[in-house]
Design an enzyme around this catalytic site. Sequence first.
Site, mmCIF file in Angstrom:
data_model
loop_
_atom_site.group_PDB
_atom_site.id
_atom_site.type_symbol
_atom_site.label_atom_id
_atom_site.label_comp_id
_atom_site.label_asym_id
_atom_site.label_seq_id
_atom_site.Cartn_x
_atom_site.Cartn_y
_atom_site.Cartn_z
ATOM 1 C CE1 TYR A 152 34.827 36.200 34.823
ATOM 2 C CE2 TYR A 152 36.539 36.037 33.213
ATOM 3 C CZ TYR A 152 35.753 36.898 33.855
ATOM 4 O OH TYR A 152 35.624 37.945 33.616
ATOM 5 C CB THR B 193 36.554 47.060 39.458
ATOM 6 O OG1 THR B 193 37.021 45.813 39.757
ATOM 7 C CG2 THR B 193 36.682 47.247 37.911
#
Length: 249
Positions: free
Chosen positions: A155, A190
Amino acid sequence: MADYGLDGRVAVVTGAASGIGLECARVLSASGARVVLADIDEDAAARAAEALPGEAHPVRVDVTDPDSVDAMAAAAVERFGGLHVAVNNAGIGGESAPVGDHSTEGWRRVIGVNLDGVFYCTRAAVRAMRGSGGGSIVNMASILGAVGFVNSSAYVAAKHGVVGLTRSAALEHAADGIRVNAVGPGFIRTPLLEANLDREAMDALVGLHPLGRLGASKEVAELVGWLAGDASSFVTGSYYPVDGGYLAR
């Protein structure tokens, strides 16, 4: 919600069915843009499109497939007559492991979505924007495009790559009237984050941000809206953290 003066413009947002992508689509739509909501889950994108205040169209896209990405850009041009704003937001978290124990498959999956996908989307947007008189591309990086993070090598590498890609594309396509910038969210509250972390982990993340809380998707989307519009007309090749002070520590 601010108005970024996008009347008459066409925007594409990837990963638009939820989270930051959905909020970006809302901000762009509220500012007058006609928005293509692109997502691997077309049904979710369709539901999201119905809830936007302006004209919107859902499209299924697999950002790891360059043909799918090219078809997405072509759909925007065919449906609305051009492409002026692209928000390359689709991304995944991926495997959590140190480099020495990281699987090849996990590495390739994250790089495929988070870096290759942004390249394919940026390339497709440039090609469409050349025929539309220019435009603004916003690539969704991360605070981890600037620093390291334990057990997240793929990532982190991908997000560093997004920042480098953004800067190179900005230099290469300024003469085409195309601006390219990157946004680096901190840890944003989120549904995906909340579904995967318990209260203790969430509290630990909060402690990494000097403002004492996680960010909201709308706070990221408002910066994206500004970068999409003419108020940022002299801004290109830049990387903008939205991180509650995370990188200032």
